[in-house]
Design a protein around this motif. Structure first.
Motif, PDB file in Angstrom:
ATOM      1  N   THR A  22      28.012  13.356  11.962  1.00 33.74           N
ATOM      2  CA  THR A  22      26.634  14.317  11.442  1.00 33.74           C
ATOM      3  C   THR A  22      26.906  15.657  10.574  1.00 33.74           C
ATOM      4  O   THR A  22      27.010  15.197   9.919  1.00 33.74           O
ATOM      5  N   GLU A  26      25.911  15.268   6.427  1.00 33.25           N
ATOM      6  CA  GLU A  26      25.698  16.239   6.280  1.00 33.25           C
ATOM      7  C   GLU A  26      25.831  17.552   5.015  1.00 33.25           C
ATOM      8  O   GLU A  26      26.032  17.467   4.395  1.00 33.25           O
ATOM      9  N   LEU A  30      24.576  17.903   1.675  1.00 30.29           N
ATOM     10  CA  LEU A  30      24.735  19.315   0.872  1.00 30.29           C
ATOM     11  C   LEU A  30      25.983  19.534  -0.219  1.00 30.29           C
ATOM     12  O   LEU A  30      25.519  19.826  -1.453  1.00 30.29           O
ATOM     13  N   LEU A  57      18.464  18.132   4.745  1.00 34.30           N
ATOM     14  CA  LEU A  57      19.355  18.461   6.366  1.00 34.30           C
ATOM     15  C   LEU A  57      18.266  17.317   7.500  1.00 34.30           C
ATOM     16  O   LEU A  57      19.589  16.290   8.102  1.00 34.30           O
ATOM     17  N   GLY A  60      19.365  13.823   6.241  1.00 37.07           N
ATOM     18  CA  GLY A  60      20.634  13.959   7.070  1.00 37.07           C
ATOM     19  C   GLY A  60      21.244  13.482   8.573  1.00 37.07           C
ATOM     20  O   GLY A  60      22.156  12.577   8.958  1.00 37.07           O
ATOM     21  N   LEU A  61      20.354  14.392   8.640  1.00 40.23           N
ATOM     22  CA  LEU A  61      20.373  13.413  10.530  1.00 40.23           C
ATOM     23  C   LEU A  61      19.699  12.254  11.157  1.00 40.23           C
ATOM     24  O   LEU A  61      20.044  11.463  12.037  1.00 40.23           O
ATOM     25  N   SER A  64      22.704   9.651   9.739  1.00 39.92           N
ATOM     26  CA  SER A  64      23.748   9.673  10.783  1.00 39.92           C
ATOM     27  C   SER A  64      23.894   9.149  11.879  1.00 39.92           C
ATOM     28  O   SER A  64      24.171   8.628  12.823  1.00 39.92           O
TER      29      SER A  64
END
Length: 99
Positions: A22, A26, A30, A57, A60-61, A64
């Protein structure tokens, strides 16, 4: 080592791997987002940036989590852990039709 102990160890280790995956995803998202912003200087300190960052974000979660599910399934199949850890964990990451 009992089945319960191996299952706990697997869960702890995969949780640590999930955190690492993660963080990497992330940070990469970014960095990509800020490099995109760098090419548009007018947006660098604007309100749209503050609105878009939480969505980056969250994306990204989600990414992941998908990567981690594939990774955990791969670990279970590669090291043949189907009979060594709890069947609930195996079924979560490796549905019966994929074994």
């Amino acid at each position: 080592m009992t089945l319960k102990e191996r299952s706990l160890l697997f869960t702890v280790l995969t949780s640590i791997c999930n955190i690492v995956i993660t963080l990497i995803v992330e940070i990469l998202l970014l960095i990509a987002f800020f490099m995109l912003l760098r090419s548009i200087p007018q947006l660098a300190n604007s309100l749209p940036v503050q609105i878009v960052i939480p969505f980056v974000l969250i994306a990204g979660l989600i990414i992941s989590l998908m990567i981690f599910a594939k990774f955990a399934g791969w670990i279970i199949r590669t090291f043949k852990l189907e009979n060594k850890i709890d069947s609930k964990i195996v079924n979560r990451y490796c549905p019966p039709d994929t074994l």
